[in-house]
Design a protein around this motif. Structure first.
Motif, PDB file in Angstrom:
ATOM      1  N   GLU A  34       0.831  -1.201   0.000  1.00 54.71           N
ATOM      2  CA  GLU A  34       0.000   0.000   0.000  1.00 54.71           C
ATOM      3  C   GLU A  34       0.871   1.258   0.000  1.00 54.71           C
ATOM      4  OE1 GLU A  34      -3.222   2.063  -0.594  1.00 54.71           O
ATOM      5  OE2 GLU A  34      -3.214  -0.128  -0.477  1.00 54.71           O
ATOM      6  N   ASP A  35       1.994   1.229   0.739  1.00 61.51           N
ATOM      7  CA  ASP A  35       2.935   2.355   0.721  1.00 61.51           C
ATOM      8  C   ASP A  35       3.493   2.556  -0.686  1.00 61.51           C
ATOM      9  OD1 ASP A  35       2.720   2.826   3.477  1.00 61.51           O
ATOM     10  OD2 ASP A  35       4.286   1.348   3.929  1.00 61.51           O
ATOM     11  N   LEU A  36       3.831   1.449  -1.338  1.00 56.24           N
ATOM     12  CA  LEU A  36       4.386   1.513  -2.686  1.00 56.24           C
ATOM     13  C   LEU A  36       3.369   2.091  -3.658  1.00 56.24           C
ATOM     14  CD1 LEU A  36       6.802   0.840  -4.491  1.00 56.24           C
ATOM     15  CD2 LEU A  36       5.906  -1.489  -4.713  1.00 56.24           C
ATOM     16  N   LYS A  41       1.199   6.182  -7.391  1.00 53.54           N
ATOM     17  CA  LYS A  41      -0.085   6.346  -8.054  1.00 53.54           C
ATOM     18  C   LYS A  41      -0.215   7.702  -8.751  1.00 53.54           C
ATOM     19  CE  LYS A  41      -2.677   8.110  -4.037  1.00 53.54           C
ATOM     20  NZ  LYS A  41      -3.806   7.835  -3.108  1.00 53.54           N
ATOM     21  N   MET A  42       0.626   8.673  -8.365  1.00 57.44           N
ATOM     22  CA  MET A  42       0.552  10.006  -8.970  1.00 57.44           C
ATOM     23  C   MET A  42       0.984  10.003 -10.436  1.00 57.44           C
ATOM     24  SD  MET A  42       3.902  11.917  -7.338  1.00 57.44           S
ATOM     25  CE  MET A  42       3.582  11.343  -5.676  1.00 57.44           C
ATOM     26  N   TYR A  43       1.678   8.945 -10.871  1.00 58.79           N
ATOM     27  CA  TYR A  43       2.200   8.911 -12.240  1.00 58.79           C
ATOM     28  C   TYR A  43       1.266   8.205 -13.218  1.00 58.79           C
ATOM     29  CZ  TYR A  43       6.273  10.047  -9.432  1.00 58.79           C
ATOM     30  OH  TYR A  43       7.117  10.628  -8.533  1.00 58.79           O
ATOM     31  N   GLY A  44       0.227   7.544 -12.713  1.00 60.35           N
ATOM     32  CA  GLY A  44      -0.700   6.877 -13.616  1.00 60.35           C
ATOM     33  C   GLY A  44      -1.504   5.801 -12.917  1.00 60.35           C
ATOM     34  N   ASP A  45      -2.304   5.108 -13.699  1.00 56.33           N
ATOM     35  CA  ASP A  45      -3.176   4.050 -13.176  1.00 56.33           C
ATOM     36  C   ASP A  45      -2.376   2.774 -12.951  1.00 56.33           C
ATOM     37  OD1 ASP A  45      -5.470   5.709 -13.388  1.00 56.33           O
ATOM     38  OD2 ASP A  45      -5.550   5.292 -15.536  1.00 56.33           O
ATOM     39  N   ILE A  46      -2.358   2.314 -11.714  1.00 53.77           N
ATOM     40  CA  ILE A  46      -1.573   1.138 -11.348  1.00 53.77           C
ATOM     41  C   ILE A  46      -2.434  -0.114 -11.408  1.00 53.77           C
ATOM     42  CG2 ILE A  46      -0.336   0.007  -9.453  1.00 53.77           C
ATOM     43  CD1 ILE A  46       0.601   2.768  -8.550  1.00 53.77           C
ATOM     44  N   GLU A  47      -1.926  -1.126 -12.108  1.00 55.89           N
ATOM     45  CA  GLU A  47      -2.629  -2.405 -12.174  1.00 55.89           C
ATOM     46  C   GLU A  47      -2.342  -3.236 -10.922  1.00 55.89           C
ATOM     47  OE1 GLU A  47      -2.612  -6.409 -14.953  1.00 55.89           O
ATOM     48  OE2 GLU A  47      -2.328  -4.451 -15.902  1.00 55.89           O
ATOM     49  N   TYR A  48      -1.059  -3.284 -10.529  1.00 57.38           N
ATOM     50  CA  TYR A  48      -0.730  -3.972  -9.276  1.00 57.38           C
ATOM     51  C   TYR A  48       0.649  -3.531  -8.795  1.00 57.38           C
ATOM     52  CZ  TYR A  48       2.268  -7.139 -12.010  1.00 57.38           C
ATOM     53  OH  TYR A  48       3.245  -7.657 -12.833  1.00 57.38           O
ATOM     54  N   CYS A  49       0.891  -3.719  -7.504  1.00 60.29           N
ATOM     55  CA  CYS A  49       2.203  -3.513  -6.899  1.00 60.29           C
ATOM     56  C   CYS A  49       2.582  -4.807  -6.181  1.00 60.29           C
ATOM     57  CB  CYS A  49       2.179  -2.375  -5.874  1.00 60.29           C
ATOM     58  SG  CYS A  49       1.853  -0.750  -6.541  1.00 60.29           S
TER      59      CYS A  49
END
Length: 224
Positions: A34-36, A41-49
């Motif tokens: 969640e920290d990652l 997330k400010m750079y784009g839509d994240i599918e997963y970390c």
């Protein structure tokens, strides 16, 4: 096989590609997934970390992956995130992840040993990292250098790199002493240059002649 955007189309969606949407980063060992996600997330839509953990102890190795929906978002993250993350494009999943992680960590350790020890401003969690202005791979830019042992034909090379949308110019030069080929390619955006670099570096053109493609400094600053 290339997937090219039609110039007649009004859409400018990025080509989705596993190799260009997943980035590999160095993180503090106390980070959770969640920290990652929160940091990137400010750079784009994240599918997963995902965070890489020791298989025996379950403790974080201080390394992680962030997968975006678009290559342009991954490129933006690499360009704009704090350098303490040492962000690079991740190797394809079909390559041994353990060897990639080992090489990445080894390269990072060697570079940090030569760097000045300074905390990252505004990033207190990176106080344990060492400030280093160089990247563990070449700096990303909109401009590419193409080298070949055979001379290039301007029209043919232009047509090859024009398969990737956003080509601005192709300048072919020839070394009179070696007769080898050299060209400078520039795209309108870094995402296109990254795509062209990772698709055409090592490409055989003509067959049997491998191209060497690297990033060139284009004079732009990090904010641009």
């Amino acid at each position: 096989v290339f997937i090219a955007q039609s110039r007649a189309s009004g859409s400018h969606r990025d080509v989705e590609d596993e190799e260009l949407t997943r980035i590999f980063v160095m993180i503090p060992k106390f980070y959770t997934e969640e920290d990652l996600r929160e940091k990137f997330k400010m750079y784009g839509d994240i599918e997963y970390c995902s965070i890489i953990k020791n298989k025996t102890t379950g403790e974080s190795k201080g390394l992680g992956y962030v997968r975006y929906l678009k290559p342009s978002q991954a490129a933006r993250a690499i360009e704009e995130c704090d350098r303490g993350y040492r962000a690079i494009l991740a190797e394809p999943k079909n390559k041994s992840s353990e060897s990639f992680e080992h090489d990445y960590y080894s390269n990072n350790t060697r570079q940090e040993s030569r760097a000045n020890t300074l905390p990252f401003c505004g990033q207190p969690e990176f106080c344990s990292f060492e400030k280093n202005e160089s990247r563990i791979q070449e700096s990303v830019s909109k401009r590419l250098s193409v080298v070949s042992r055979l001379p290039f034909i301007q029209e043919q090379l232009f047509a090859l790199f024009d398969l990737v949308p956003g080509l601005e110019y192709c300048d072919v030069q020839r070394d009179p002493h070696t007769n080898s080929g050299y060209a400078v390619i520039q795209y309108s955006n870094a995402a296109s240059a990254i795509y062209a670099k990772y698709k055409l570096h090592g490409f055989e053109y003509p067959p049997g002649n491998r191209l060497t493609v690297i990033f060139l400094e284009d004079g732009s600053d990090s904010s641009e």
